[in-house]
Design a protein around this motif. Structure first.
Motif, PDB file in Angstrom:
ATOM      1  N   GLY B  47      31.421 -33.861  80.177  1.00 10.35           N
ATOM      2  CA  GLY B  47      32.620 -33.674  79.373  1.00 10.35           C
ATOM      3  C   GLY B  47      33.694 -32.928  80.140  1.00 10.35           C
ATOM      4  O   GLY B  47      34.820 -32.782  79.687  1.00 10.35           O
ATOM      5  N   ASN B 219      43.195 -32.882  88.822  1.00  9.47           N
ATOM      6  CA  ASN B 219      43.744 -33.268  87.526  1.00  9.47           C
ATOM      7  C   ASN B 219      44.073 -32.002  86.728  1.00  9.47           C
ATOM      8  O   ASN B 219      43.204 -31.410  86.090  1.00  9.47           O
ATOM      9  N   ALA B 221      45.464 -31.331  83.923  1.00  6.43           N
ATOM     10  CA  ALA B 221      45.156 -31.285  82.484  1.00  6.43           C
ATOM     11  C   ALA B 221      43.673 -30.972  82.271  1.00  6.43           C
ATOM     12  O   ALA B 221      43.318 -30.226  81.348  1.00  6.43           O
ATOM     13  N   HIS B 224      43.099 -27.287  83.035  1.00  4.10           N
ATOM     14  CA  HIS B 224      43.540 -26.482  81.884  1.00  4.10           C
ATOM     15  C   HIS B 224      42.487 -26.531  80.770  1.00  4.10           C
ATOM     16  O   HIS B 224      42.184 -25.515  80.143  1.00  4.10           O
ATOM     17  N   GLY B 225      41.926 -27.711  80.545  1.00  2.00           N
ATOM     18  CA  GLY B 225      40.878 -27.857  79.526  1.00  2.00           C
ATOM     19  C   GLY B 225      39.670 -27.000  79.817  1.00  2.00           C
ATOM     20  O   GLY B 225      39.081 -26.392  78.913  1.00  2.00           O
ATOM     21  N   GLN B 226      39.296 -26.910  81.098  1.00  2.00           N
ATOM     22  CA  GLN B 226      38.173 -26.055  81.481  1.00  2.00           C
ATOM     23  C   GLN B 226      38.510 -24.589  81.231  1.00  2.00           C
ATOM     24  O   GLN B 226      37.674 -23.825  80.743  1.00  2.00           O
ATOM     25  N   VAL B 228      40.714 -23.197  79.098  1.00  2.00           N
ATOM     26  CA  VAL B 228      40.791 -22.847  77.668  1.00  2.00           C
ATOM     27  C   VAL B 228      39.389 -22.859  77.044  1.00  2.00           C
ATOM     28  O   VAL B 228      38.993 -21.918  76.356  1.00  2.00           O
ATOM     29  N   GLY B 229      38.635 -23.911  77.331  1.00  2.67           N
ATOM     30  CA  GLY B 229      37.281 -23.997  76.777  1.00  2.67           C
ATOM     31  C   GLY B 229      36.401 -22.869  77.288  1.00  2.67           C
ATOM     32  O   GLY B 229      35.617 -22.281  76.534  1.00  2.67           O
TER      33      GLY B 229
END
Lengths: 158, 342
Positions: B47, B219, B221, B224-226, B228-229
């Protein structure tokens, strides 16, 4: 206890299933009907990933004996997904990176669907309240909240 | 009672991959008849977006569009070996293996194109849009679908490549302890701002602000997802998660997923982050890695912020309300507040 036939409406079609008493809707969807978009998480009502809509209301299919929804209307993630492309909520999740491992996504999307059906322009607080029963371990929820707000905008301008 | 605010800071240096190295990953690439480049791996996408970044790296090296690359991680029994998706190693290790495989496949692709266009392979280049053309005369070109068909049915050739990457395992000098533990290190700093309710012992994380230096971002985006999560996950470890909370007896410990406490959307703090890119020398296109580290520094940052708020050093997490209430009994700040009141 003998098995019995239970009839209900699933994603717009009438279906009949032969089940033992207390067989859950989750088991019927995944194992009898092979509709696996509805996920199996904790199987005790704690994670929300098995959420489906029953008469438009989000329900935890892992806790729901299928006899209890006889004659009623059930919608799963398969039911809102168009043959081509994605539902606006799904597209908003995709575009806002609201999916990582994806395990919570089917349940969260059904909860957002129910929310936006009755409240097309929810506040962030209302979205948080709606998805409070859905566990997400990857995203930190922030992209999911953004996706839900984006989905509301898309559906209103559609 | 009162609500006390505090600020805490923590930093992390994160070494990519297995300590001392010795953790290989392999990749195989082949073109299908219609010009899709299949990259076979045993590196599982959890994921974090590994399939996406690997397809980007593969496409960049091959010189074909991202859409022409398909990542196949179907079976770790039959796929090329990978040590695993852990220690933030996958983009670095697997990316390097894919670059090696893609260079070989690109060479094979240009050799077939050279036959079709009747030039030397050295005179050819890719436009990244699905064509191979003759340098200096871009109108002389062939699209990769026609090229793959010709390779299969006219020339009887494969367009394929093999790749692997290993950081050789570093020996440890028994006398001095000298070793080469890591291949590259990413860095981050997190500042946490919290509010502690001295009545209930509950902590609210108001914000997590961070700076990350992770090498080249393939990448942004997904990076950033990593972040924040990971920030949320770190907060969860700092404040909530344990199978042995401080309770009067073990019967009170969680016995199932429903009773294991983790935060939900209402606990989401304000998360802000900036990313600095100092490319690594040995990562694919300068990658270092960002994954596990995003859940590391938020934990001590939050614990430090709570210590700062109540004036008592906390040394054990998760800092549950029970632990905080006990610590508050020793807090000079709380004593001061009580004296002011009386």
């Amino acid at each position: 206890m003998p098995s019995r036939i239970v009839a209900f409406n699933l994603n717009g079609r009438d279906v009949e299933v032969m089940v033992k008493p207390l067989t859950t809707l989750q088991t019927v969807l995944r194992e009898h009907l092979h509709l696996t978009a509805t996920k199996s998480g904790c199987r005790q009502g704690g994670c929300g990933t098995c959420t489906v809509l029953v008469n438009g209301e989000p329900m935890l299919s892992c806790l729901l004996p299928v006899e209890d929804i006889a004659g009623q209307k059930v919608v799963t993630l398969e039911g809102i997904t168009p043959i081509e492309g994605l539902h606006p909520i799904q597209q908003a999740f995709f575009d806002n990176y609201a999916i990582q491992c994806g395990y919570c996504s089917p349940g969260v999307i059904m909860v957002i669907k129910a929310l936006l059906d009755r409240n097309p322009n929810p506040t962030r607080q209302e979205i948080m309240d709606a998805i409070a029963g859905n566990v997400c371990r990857c995203t930190g929820y922030e992209p999911i909240l953004r996706a839900a707000e984006d989905a509301a905008r898309r559906l209103q301008s559609a | 009672m009162a609500k006390l605010r505090g600020t805490g800071i923590a930093a992390v240096n994160y070494p990519t991959g297995m300590n001392l190295g010795g953790d290989p990953s392999q990749a195989l690439i082949h073109a299908t008849t219609t010009g899709t480049f299949v990259i076979s791996l045993s590196s599982t996408d959890l994921g974090q977006g590994l399939k996406t970044v690997i397809a980007q790296i593969g496409a960049e090296t091959l010189g074909v569009p991202f859409e022409n690359v398909l990542i196949d991680t179907a079976d770790t029994d039959t796929g090329p070996h990978c040590m695993g998706t852990f220690a933030s190693r996958a983009t670095h290790r697997v990316g390097n293996a894919v670059i090696m495989a893609a260079k070989e496949a690109r060479k094979a692709m240009l050799e077939v194109a050279a036959e079709e266009l009747e030039v030397s392979p050295d005179d050819l280049d890719t436009d990244g849009k699905g064509n191979i053309f003759v340098k200096g005369s871009p109108e002389r070109k062939i699209d990769i679908t026609s090229l793959a068909l010709a390779a299969h049915f006219k020339y009887g050739r494969t367009i394929s490549g093999r790749g692997m990457y290993i950081k050789p395992k570093s020996p440890v000098d028994p006398e001095t302890g000298k070793m080469d533990p890591d291949s590259t290190e990413a860095h981050a700093c997190v500042v946490a701002e919290v509010e502690v309710d001295t009545e209930t012992g509950e902590v609210t994380v108001i914000s997590l602000k961070s700076a990350y230096e992770v090498g080249r971002q393939v990448n942004p985006a997904l990076v950033h997802g990593q972040i924040v999560g990971g920030a949320f996950m770190g907060m969860s470890h700092a404040l909530y998660e344990t199978t042995a909370p401080y309770y009067p007896s073990p019967d009170h410990a969680p016995g199932s997923f429903s009773e294991y406490i983790i935060p939900g959307p209402h606990e989401l703090p304000h998360i802000e982050s900036v990313v600095l890119e100092y490319p690594s020398v040995n990562g694919p296109y300068g990658v270092k890695g960002v994954g596990e580290m995003t859940a590391n520094a938020p934990i001590p940052a939050i614990v430090n912020a709570v210590s700062n708020a109540i004036g008592v050093r906390l040394t054990e997490y998760p800092i549950t309300p029970e632990k905080i209430l006990r610590a508050l009994e020793k807090s000079p700040k709380v004593k001061q507040l009580a004296e002011n009141r009386s």
